[in-house]
Design an enzyme around this catalytic site. Structure first.
Site, short mmCIF file in Angstrom:
data_model
loop_
_atom_site.label_atom_id
_atom_site.label_comp_id
_atom_site.label_asym_id
_atom_site.label_seq_id
_atom_site.Cartn_x
_atom_site.Cartn_y
_atom_site.Cartn_z
N LYS A 142 32.14 29.16 58.12
CA LYS A 142 32.43 27.93 58.20
C LYS A 142 33.88 28.00 59.09
CE LYS A 142 35.79 26.82 55.06
NZ LYS A 142 36.63 26.25 54.01
N HIS A 194 31.12 30.91 50.96
CA HIS A 194 31.28 32.01 50.03
C HIS A 194 31.26 31.47 48.53
CE1 HIS A 194 35.47 30.89 50.26
NE2 HIS A 194 35.69 31.44 49.00
N ASP A 248 38.71 21.46 54.64
CA ASP A 248 38.83 22.90 54.20
C ASP A 248 37.95 23.04 52.98
OD1 ASP A 248 39.56 25.54 54.34
OD2 ASP A 248 41.03 25.24 52.90
N HIS A 280 32.95 23.66 50.26
CA HIS A 280 32.83 24.12 49.01
C HIS A 280 32.34 23.08 47.82
CE1 HIS A 280 34.36 27.38 51.01
NE2 HIS A 280 35.53 27.10 51.12
N LYS A 327 46.99 22.37 47.97
CA LYS A 327 47.72 23.49 48.04
C LYS A 327 49.09 23.25 47.54
CE LYS A 327 45.75 26.03 51.90
NZ LYS A 327 45.71 27.12 51.15
P1 NDP Z 1 41.11 36.05 63.18
O1 NDP Z 1 41.69 35.39 64.41
O2 NDP Z 1 41.90 37.04 62.27
O3 NDP Z 1 39.97 37.11 63.64
C1 NDP Z 1 39.12 36.87 64.78
C2 NDP Z 1 38.57 38.04 65.66
O4 NDP Z 1 37.96 37.79 66.60
C3 NDP Z 1 39.75 38.95 66.20
O5 NDP Z 1 39.68 40.21 65.70
C4 NDP Z 1 39.71 38.42 67.53
O6 NDP Z 1 40.48 39.58 68.49
C5 NDP Z 1 38.43 38.39 67.81
N1 NDP Z 1 37.98 37.86 69.01
C6 NDP Z 1 38.58 36.65 69.45
N2 NDP Z 1 38.20 36.43 70.58
C7 NDP Z 1 37.20 37.23 70.94
C8 NDP Z 1 36.25 37.70 71.85
N3 NDP Z 1 36.32 36.78 73.00
N4 NDP Z 1 35.53 38.68 72.15
C9 NDP Z 1 35.63 39.52 70.92
N5 NDP Z 1 36.29 39.34 69.77
C10 NDP Z 1 37.06 38.37 69.88
O7 NDP Z 1 40.29 35.28 62.48
P2 NDP Z 1 39.59 35.14 60.92
O8 NDP Z 1 39.05 36.43 60.69
O9 NDP Z 1 40.74 34.65 60.00
O10 NDP Z 1 38.62 34.19 60.89
C11 NDP Z 1 37.22 34.54 61.38
C12 NDP Z 1 36.25 33.25 61.02
O11 NDP Z 1 36.02 33.34 59.70
C13 NDP Z 1 36.85 31.98 61.37
O12 NDP Z 1 35.69 31.22 61.78
C14 NDP Z 1 37.42 31.33 60.09
O13 NDP Z 1 37.29 30.05 59.94
C15 NDP Z 1 36.52 32.00 59.11
N6 NDP Z 1 37.15 32.23 57.50
C16 NDP Z 1 38.08 33.31 57.54
C17 NDP Z 1 38.59 33.22 56.30
C18 NDP Z 1 39.86 33.90 56.14
O14 NDP Z 1 40.54 34.13 55.01
N7 NDP Z 1 40.44 34.77 57.17
C19 NDP Z 1 38.20 32.74 55.07
C20 NDP Z 1 36.82 31.95 55.61
C21 NDP Z 1 36.35 31.58 56.68
P3 NDP Z 1 41.94 39.30 68.95
O15 NDP Z 1 42.88 39.54 67.94
O16 NDP Z 1 42.03 40.10 70.01
O17 NDP Z 1 42.23 37.64 69.12
#
Ligand code: NDP
Length: 479
Positions: A160, A190, A247, A252, A348
């Site tokens: 999401k 989730h 959010d 959810h 929050k």
């Molecule tokens: P992050 O920014 O922490 O992670 C995203 C990852 O994708 C990074 O490692 C980033 O690398 C990589 N990335 C970005 N662009 C590219 C690219 N062009 N090619 C390859 N890799 C790339 O985000 P989150 O993990 O927090 O979130 C990911 C998804 O999960 C989102 O959709 C978010 O809404 C969802 N989500 C997240 C939650 C959370 O608690 N974190 C909870 C629920 C949903 P780099 O660091 O180099 O940019």
């Protein structure tokens, strides 16, 4: 040739460029899970530990795990992360070590059109592409995938938010439909993997007791509350553009409501369950007698710690008027529910973290004369955080036997050892979309909140405030 344009097949051990690398093994009879965004927060905080809980429960499950990201990691860095996060999730060390030893890392820029065709060609037929990427990157990557020749059995795991309004959700769904069939798309929410939420189905449909009173004839109102004591915690980049309504409620809480309100399924499978959830959501509209509310926290204290005003948090644009607390009341225009207010609230920086679904029953039609004492209405309470079920009833009190008092039965319900992301991953790996959000449901959730978002943007609903650490604006009434 750049790193990104090299063929991206998960490299077999015999092809390891580093002869010193721990040799791994590809399980040809097992699905391949490719996590795109392998170095991100979601992967290390939720996905891998969730997988750890799944493997703790099913140690014999075989998975080929591939991490892909644009970072210049190698197999070893990825394996370390896998091992640490899986153990954190509770997988036995030897099980986590086995999965980590065979895991592969592939450097891949998903925005690079040159990189995809070779990567896709290298995928085994039974593969999952899990997009743990920023939403805009996911969408762009899916567009690039339309040019590739995808394996017939490919499943897509999508985080999401699914779009940021109805039109973008529809556009995203059209794009996905160009790639694979709906059964191959796993939109992750989730909440659907929480055993405490799935419990609603067991309590409702496996007991003679509740279903006969599960309608407007006996239920006066329903509250679904997800109050968090955590404040922004550095997530302004995402949260300031979303807010509590989008959010939490838009996704959810609407799904929890759909489970509470759905008709009885003939069997628990993805067709029945999702059809019936959609049936509820299609009938759901803003309640005409209950306006929506929005608020933003000001400086305060949560759990003895100072919390700055939301508007002063780094990365926040106060002019956006982002809601950190939202409350909406909906009605389900059906024979079962017409007139019953379903109040959904989430926020929050609140004084108490509460994750509740509460059903308030109507008073008895006639209370025999002769009883004394105050009779409160019956309440059935699902604690979705603690995993407990409470039932409040009136009983004869001690002493004067005709004096009524309140008795609360409270029971802990068996919690699953598999965490929500473990359940979700299990469904995706097994190709069972029961716990994933169907495309039309994702769209319908946007349709329901669209008039609320429009009214807020038009300034028709004031932005209230509440000091962090309190239960929200006093004028909203008690939940
Ligand atoms: P992050 O920014 O922490 O992670 C995203 C990852 O994708 C990074 O490692 C980033 O690398 C990589 N990335 C970005 N662009 C590219 C690219 N062009 N090619 C390859 N890799 C790339 O985000 P989150 O993990 O927090 O979130 C990911 C998804 O999960 C989102 O959709 C978010 O809404 C969802 N989500 C997240 C939650 C959370 O608690 N974190 C909870 C629920 C949903 P780099 O660091 O180099 O940019």
């Amino acid at each position: 040739m750049s790193e990104a344009t090299q063929p991206t097949r998960p490299v077999a051990p015999s092809e390891q460029s580093d002869p010193g690398a721990v040799s791994g093994r590809e399980h040809t009879d097992a699905p391949t899970l490719v996590i795109l965004g392998a170095s991100g927060d979601l992967t290390s905080r939720l996905l891998l530990p969730g997988l750890g809980t799944l493997m703790a429960h099913e140690p014999d499950r075989r998975i080929n795990l591939v991490g892909a990201d644009r970072k210049e990691w190698g197999d070893e860095a990825w394996r370390e992360r896998v091992l640490e996060a899986m153990c954190r999730g509770g997988a036995r060390p030897e099980v986590a070590a086995g999965l980590a030893r065979d895991a592969r890392y592939q450097q891949l820029d998903v925005m690079d059109p040159e990189a995809w065709p070779a990567f896709v060609r290298s995928l085994a037929p039974d593969s999952v592409l899990y997009f743990a990427l920023p939403p805009a990157v996911t969408m762009a990557a899916c567009r690039l995938l339309t040019r590739a020749d995808l394996p017939a059995g490919l499943r897509l795991g999508l985080e999401k938010p699914f779009g940021n309004d109805l039109a973008s959700a529809q556009e995203f769904n059209r794009l996905l439909a160009d790639l694979v069939t709906e059964e191959q798309v796993f939109r992750v929410d989730h909440f659907l993997g929480k055993s405490t939420v799935l419990n609603i189905l067991g309590v409702r449909f496996a007991n003679r007791l509740f279903e006969p009173v599960w309608s407007a004839a006996d239920i006066e109102r329903v509250d679904i509350v997800f109050d968090e004591s955590l404040a922004l915690e550095g997530r302004a980049g995402y949260y300031d553009k979303a807010g509590a309504l989008i959010d939490m409620i838009q996704s959810h809480l609407l799904l929890v409501m759909a489970m509470l309100a759905m008709e009885e399924p003939n069997r628990i499978d993805h067709v029945e369950l999702r059809d019936l959830m959609m049936h509820v959501l299609r009938a759901t509209h803003c309640h005409p007698d209950h306006p929506s509310h929005r608020a933003r926290y000001t400086a305060g204290q949560v759990g003895g710690k100072d919390v700055p005003s939301y508007a002063d948090e780094p990365g926040v644009d106060p002019a956006r008027e982002t809601d950190t607390l939202a409350e909406v009341t909906l009605e389900i225009r059906s024979r079962r529910w017409a007139g019953v207010p379903f109040r959904l609230r989430s926020g929050k920086g609140l004084g108490d973290a509460r994750r509740l679904a509460i059903l308030y029953f109507r008073p008895v039609a006639h209370l025999p004369e002769g009883f004394t004492g105050e009779v409160n209405q019956n309440v059935l309470l699902f604690d979705l955080g603690e995993g407990s079920l409470g039932l409040r009833i009136a009983t004869n009190g001690e002493g004067d036997k005709l004096s009524l008092e309140e008795t609360v039965f409270d029971a802990q319900i068996g919690d699953s050892p598999v965490r929500p992301y473990g359940e979700i991953l299990s469904g995706i790996l097994d190709g069972n979309p029961l716990l994933s959000v169907r495309g039309d449901i994702a769209e319908e959730c946007w349709r329901i909140v669209a008039p609320i978002i429009d009214a807020w943007r038009a300034g028709e609903v004031p932005l209230d405030d509440y000091p962090a650490g309190t239960m929200g604006p006093l004028t909203w009434g008690v939940v």
